[in-house]
Each structure stands twice: as structure tokens, then as C-alpha cells.
Design an enzyme around this catalytic site. Structure first.
Site, PDB file in Angstrom:
ATOM      1  N   GLY A  38       0.816  -1.204   0.000  1.00  0.00           N
ATOM      2  CA  GLY A  38       0.000   0.000   0.000  1.00  0.00           C
ATOM      3  C   GLY A  38       0.847   1.250   0.000  1.00  0.00           C
ATOM      4  O   GLY A  38       2.047   1.208  -0.291  1.00  0.00           O
ATOM      5  N   GLY A  41       2.680   0.738   3.657  1.00  0.00           N
ATOM      6  CA  GLY A  41       3.017  -0.557   4.232  1.00  0.00           C
ATOM      7  C   GLY A  41       2.887  -1.721   3.277  1.00  0.00           C
ATOM      8  O   GLY A  41       2.268  -1.626   2.217  1.00  0.00           O
ATOM      9  N   ASP A 151     -10.505   6.126   3.941  1.00  0.00           N
ATOM     10  CA  ASP A 151     -10.085   5.185   2.895  1.00  0.00           C
ATOM     11  C   ASP A 151     -11.139   4.093   2.705  1.00  0.00           C
ATOM     12  O   ASP A 151     -10.808   2.911   2.572  1.00  0.00           O
ATOM     13  CB  ASP A 151      -8.735   4.564   3.263  1.00  0.00           C
ATOM     14  CG  ASP A 151      -7.983   4.012   2.049  1.00  0.00           C
ATOM     15  OD1 ASP A 151      -8.317   4.402   0.916  1.00  0.00           O
ATOM     16  OD2 ASP A 151      -7.067   3.191   2.242  1.00  0.00           O
TER      17      ASP A 151
END
Length: 277
Positions: A38, A41, A151
Site C-alpha cells: 500500500g 506498508g 479510505d
């Protein structure tokens, strides 16, 4: 410019080598598989060799130390605060060679992204808004705790045996934090990343478009707006326009939930007949 982007991507690949299957992290977590990379991470499925249970292990990307460290600290802090059966639990956090790691509950099931694009599932209007209502119940809890997710996309919503879960709080922030964390001039990104409950409504508006487009069959070649392409009830269109901030947006989740509940009640009563084509 493209050459430098290509070079930077190559450097990232060298430094961001994911853990290999079988590797044991922090003398406890054996890597089973890499789920993906991502913004900040790299996420894995790992086995906790102490409890013999599978967990999600999240490793901060080495090239994202500045913003990534803050994001990991904030995610851990937020997950420690939230205690909801449809939000993953935080089990552990530690640092290996200066790189933060988080260990979280593994939510088995299928993401909405997989259901749409791998399995070809369709979501008619009624089912789409029922799913939204289930999501809003969790988001309401998040907002009540002074947090905004920021998100709420199709990869971060999971269905497991008819129950909905929200995952990935890497971009979540406290509502008391001010401003936006980027200077992007793209309006859509600003609306998604604003530290405001409205950013979650905006993201869920786009989430709903993904669901509703699953039943869409083009009749003309040219691409048109969603309002021209989708056959929706007046009530659904009204809700979506407010979520997407085309019209005056919702200020709090109770307003949105009330409108969705009224729409679902009309379906129950057989009163949703005025579909716009």
C-alpha cells in the site's frame, strides 16, 4: 520526467523486497503470503507460532520512513481505541531494524473488490443501499469515537457470511487533527483525504457507484456521467448527489442514515417505482 519515475520505481523495488514465505519475524510470526503493498506498508498473512492462529502482519515500507512512521503510530493508536466486532483487533506492535510492524486480527471473507471484479457479483439498488446501511452502522461508531477512516474503498470492505467488516485504518485520523495531509490539486483526492466526516461520505458515494455499476449494461458507445447511465430511483439519486457533494453535502452520519433508511423502507412498502433512466 518519465525516466526519473522509472528510475525511482526501480530503486523502490530494490529496497522494498517483501518478506519471503516461511520467514519468521520477531521470533513469533511466520510469513505465509504477501497480500500486497500500500501507500505506506506491505501486508502479509502470517502464522502466530505461539497461538497457532493466522494474523495480518503489516510492515512499514522502508522508503516511507517519514510519513510512514507517523501513519503506523496513528493506526496503532486508533485500533487500540476501537472495540467493535466488525473492526480488526490490534494484537501486537514492534520494531525490527528500525521498521515498525503491526499485527492485527485476520478477517476472513471476500473484499467487495474481489466480489465485483473476480466473481462478477452484481448489486442491484436495494442490495447496494442495504450494504451501505450496514457499513454506516460501523462508520457511525468510528465517528462517535472522533475518528474518520478516509479510505473507505472497495478493497477495504469485507463480506463474511453476510456480515460486513471495515479494514485498513492506515489513513484514519482523529477529527481534532486539522487540515489535509497533502497538497494535491486534484479535487477528488482533496475530498477523499479531508479530515472531516464528509470525506467518508464522499468515499462511500464512490463505493456505491462501483456497486451500482455492477448491473449496468451500456446501450451507447460514448461514455456518459453516472447520472445519465444508471437507472436509479429519485431517492437514490438524491442520496448519491449529497454524498458526492454535488448538492449540499451531509454534515453528519445521522442525516445520511435516515435518508438511506427511508429509501429501504420504501422498497419494503413497494413504493420505489419512479426510476430515472
Amino acid at each position: 520526467m518519465k525516466r526519473w519515475n522509472w528510475l525511482y520505481a526501480g530503486i523502490e523495488r530494490i529496497f522494498e523486497r517483501p518478506y519471503q514465505a516461511g520467514k519468521i519475524i520477531n521470533r513469533r510470526y511466520r510469513i505465509k503470503d504477501c497480500l500486497g503493498m500500500g501507500s505506506y506498508g506491505i501486508t502479509y498473512i502470517a502464522c502466530d507460532i505461539v497461538t497457532n492462529q493466522y494474523v495480518v502482519l503489516k510492515q512499514m515500507r522502508k522508503t516511507k520512513r517519514n510519513k510512514g512512521t507517523f501513519s503506523f503510530q496513528r493506526e496503532a493508536q486508533i485500533l487500540q481505541m476501537l472495540h467493535h466486532p466488525r473492526i480488526p483487533k490490534l494484537y501486537d506492535s514492534f520494531t525490527v531494524k528500525g521498521i515498525p510492524h503491526l499485527v492485527m486480527e485476520l478477517i476472513s471473507g471476500k473484499t467487495i473488490e474481489d466480489l465485483l471484479f473476480k466473481e462478477g457479483k452484481t448489486f442491484p439498488e436495494r442490495e447496494s443501499f442495504q450494504l451501505l446501511m450496514d457499513i454506516l452502522a460501523i462508520v457511525e461508531y468510528i465517528h462517535e469515537n472522533g475518528i474518520v477512516h478516509r479510505d473507505l474503498r472497495i478493497p477495504n470492505i469485507i463480506l463474511q457470511e453476510g456480515k460486513v467488516y471495515i479494514i485498513d485504518f492506515g489513513l484514519a485520523r482523529f477529527l481534532t487533527e486539522s487540515g489535509r495531509e497533502n497538497n494535491d490539486d486534484i479535487i477528488e483526492k482533496k475530498l477523499r483525504r479531508e479530515i472531516s466526516v464528509k470525506s467518508d461520505f464522499y468515499a462511500l458515494g464512490h463505493f456505491m457507484l462501483f456497486l451500482l455499476y455492477s448491473t449496468y449494461e451500456p446501450t451507447v458507445k460514448e461514455e456518459r456521467s453516472w447520472e445519465e447511465e444508471l437507472s436509479l430511483s429519485v431517492e437514490a439519486r438524491y442520496i448519491l448527489r449529497k454524498m458526492l457533494q454535488i448538492d449540499v453535502p451531509y454534515e453528519e452520519i445521522s442525516q445520511l442514515s435516515a435518508d438511506v433508511n427511508r429509501l429501504l423502507q420504501k422498497f419494503t412498502d413497494g413504493g420505489v417505482n419512479d426510476v430515472i433512466v
